[in-house]
Design an enzyme around this catalytic site. Structure first.
Site, PDB file in Angstrom:
ATOM      1  N   GLU A 171      79.648  -3.150 -61.918  1.00  0.00           N
ATOM      2  CA  GLU A 171      80.212  -4.376 -61.335  1.00  0.00           C
ATOM      3  C   GLU A 171      81.653  -4.189 -60.847  1.00  0.00           C
ATOM      4  O   GLU A 171      82.519  -5.042 -61.067  1.00  0.00           O
ATOM      5  CB  GLU A 171      80.141  -5.524 -62.354  1.00  0.00           C
ATOM      6  CG  GLU A 171      78.727  -5.931 -62.693  1.00  0.00           C
ATOM      7  CD  GLU A 171      78.637  -7.093 -63.677  1.00  0.00           C
ATOM      8  OE1 GLU A 171      79.695  -7.596 -64.125  1.00  0.00           O
ATOM      9  OE2 GLU A 171      77.504  -7.494 -64.018  1.00  0.00           O
ATOM     10  N   GLU A 280      70.583  -5.273 -64.969  1.00  0.00           N
ATOM     11  CA  GLU A 280      70.952  -6.352 -65.889  1.00  0.00           C
ATOM     12  C   GLU A 280      70.265  -7.627 -65.424  1.00  0.00           C
ATOM     13  O   GLU A 280      70.434  -8.028 -64.271  1.00  0.00           O
ATOM     14  CB  GLU A 280      72.468  -6.595 -65.936  1.00  0.00           C
ATOM     15  CG  GLU A 280      73.271  -5.528 -66.655  1.00  0.00           C
ATOM     16  CD  GLU A 280      74.739  -5.913 -66.813  1.00  0.00           C
ATOM     17  OE1 GLU A 280      75.039  -7.132 -66.943  1.00  0.00           O
ATOM     18  OE2 GLU A 280      75.592  -5.006 -66.815  1.00  0.00           O
TER      19      GLU A 280
END
Length: 483
Positions: A171, A280
């Protein structure tokens, strides 16, 4: 009104086992007090919680991601090797807690071997360096007479681990991430890491960071495309409203299809195949005391069932997926000092990972649909989804063709649904039906009542044409022997 037609003779595509993957991060009680708890009477000599280990083995976890997550962006792997009493404690910037480093690379890889999972390691692009990533790869996979391969041998691990999957950061588009980068910065960095890590070990697969921003994704694909194998996508959802929660299965589907279109239109080499890693995903919205240990309900488990059924159909495009997370922190498994219980999200995996085949077969679903509007949990961005199905289904078959698995998900909250089922070439016989449901959509398991939401096994009659009444808010797998 509701029908499912299956042709077991028409194989559509293989189903990747990696879609049933999981994720553990140094976050909350996921590792310490979850997977690993030294000194507990429930742990073995290695510190692994035996009750957790048994539960994890029942899921046949094919792929396990570690060490993060946000934690990865300030994790230095060398702190977590060697004699445990000599490892330094560090302050973790991501989650603002002390990291003891007593669970490190060798413990993680031992855990993967114990449960039969492929390891997936995410490298530090925040406070880390390319040298550090290369040294980590050498420690794990090095075969020669080199420093870090010999260090692994010194610490008792003679043979290389052969870690195949490597994430190039986590991220990095987010300002919450240590070492946050622009798309241009990340694309260049990902290219360098993937390029040189593959020089060291050409057998590895690399996962670049993707997100909801098409400009970010295109930049990464255009620049790093020649060297990456996957681009990641993360998805968290959830609402107090039942239909809003389960409907976002189809919002996720839209996003994954959109990312696939970006891959196809990118400037990566035409002979270079880049796929999607949904590494995720979960329900995460409740304001719990620590913000992490979601009290998962049946509706959350049905969302998970919907995602897994969707991934069975899309695993040629999305062959990797990792539920975030395995234990306690957004955990499919919840531990306490004296035991554990299994959440409805765990039950979704128990049902579909254990009762599914190797190949997807042709399936056609007729169903009523609805439209819904809502807001995403983190971004608060409004969404609208049209044509959300009340029932969904997939059919898979074992590699030897001897078992057929028909998964049918009835999202209807109000009533059971009678479905006309046609299965070409199946003789009339008795089959097993595995049914995941509970007393209501908000039902949940606890340490005192661990089986409120559970899987029941029933016997049903099947044939080339038959009808089946599917309970409200339920997921059923009909397992048929084809002898």
């Amino acid at each position: 009104m509701y029908s499912v037609k299956v042709d077991p003779g028409k194989i559509v595509k293989p189903v990747s086992r990696y879609i049933y993957g999981h994720f553990i991060e140094h976050l909350g009680r996921c590792i310490y007090g979850g997977v690993y708890e030294e000194g507990s009477p429930l742990s073995d000599h290695r510190g692994f919680r035996k009750d957790v280990l048994d539960a994890v083995k029942r899921l046949k976890v094919p792929l396990l991601r570690w060490p993060g997550g946000n934690f990865a962006s300030n994790y230095h792997w060398k702190d977590g090797i060697g004699p445990k009493d000599e490892r330094p404690a560090r302050f973790d910037l991501a989650w603002q807690q002390i990291e003891t480093n007593r669970f490190g690379t060798d413990e993680f890889l031992e855990y993967c071997r114990e449960i039969g999972a492929e390891p997936y390691i995410c490298v530090n692009l925040g406070t880390g360096t390319l040298d550090e990533a290369l040294h980590w790869l050498e420690y794990c996979n090095g075969k020669g007479n080199t420093y870090y391969a010999n260090l692994r041998r010194k610490y008792g691990h003679v043979e290389p681990y052969g870690v195949k999957f490597w994430g190039i950061g986590n991220e990095m588009y987010g300002e919450w991430q240590v070492g946050h980068m622009t798309a241009e910065e990340y694309a260049k960095t990902a290219k360098e890491y993937a390029k040189w890590m593959k020089v060291m070990d050409p057998s590895i697969k690399t996962v670049a960071v993707g997100c909801d921003d098409p400009e970010w994704n295109l930049k990464v694909l255009n620049v790093a495309g020649p060297y990456i194998d996957y681009i990641s996508y993360h998805f968290y959802t959830g609402s107090e409203d039942y239909y809003e929660t389960v409907s976002t299965v189809y919002l996720l589907r839209e996003r994954l299809i959109g990312l696939k279109k970006l891959i196809d239109m990118s400037q990566k080499p035409k002979d270079r195949e880049v796929k999607i890693a949904l590494d995720e995903w979960n329900v995460w919205y409740r304001a719990t005391s620590d913000g992490l240990e979601e009290p998962y309900e049946l509706k959350d488990g049905l969302f998970a069932c919907g995602v897994l059924i969707m991934l069975q159909k899309m695993s040629d495009t999305v062959p990797i997926a990792n539920l975030a997370q395995l234990v306690n922190a957004l955990g499919a498994i919840h531990t306490e000092k004296n035991g554990l219980y299994l959440t409805p999200v765990y039950k979704a995996f128990e049902l579909l990972a254990n009762h599914s085949g190797d190949n997807l077969v042709e399936t056609h679903v007729e169903t009523e649909t609805y439209a819904i509007e809502g807001k995403m949990f983190f971004t608060k961005i409004p969404f609208r989804i049209d044509n959300v199905p009340y029932i969904d289904a997939s059919a898979t078959i074992s590699a030897d063709g001897k078992k057929l698995y028909l998964a049918v998900l009835n999202y209807r909250k109000e009533d059971a649904v009678k479905v006309s089922i046609t299965i070409k070439g199946v003789a009339e016989k008795t089959a097993r039906a595995y049914v995941l449901t509970g007393p209501d959509v908000n039902a949940k398991n606890t340490i005192e009542q661990p089986s409120v939401v559970d899987i029941a096994v029933e016997q049903i009659r099947v044939g080339p044409e038959f009808s089946c009444l599917f309970k409200p808010f339920s997921c059923t797998v009909i397992e048929i022997d084809r002898d």
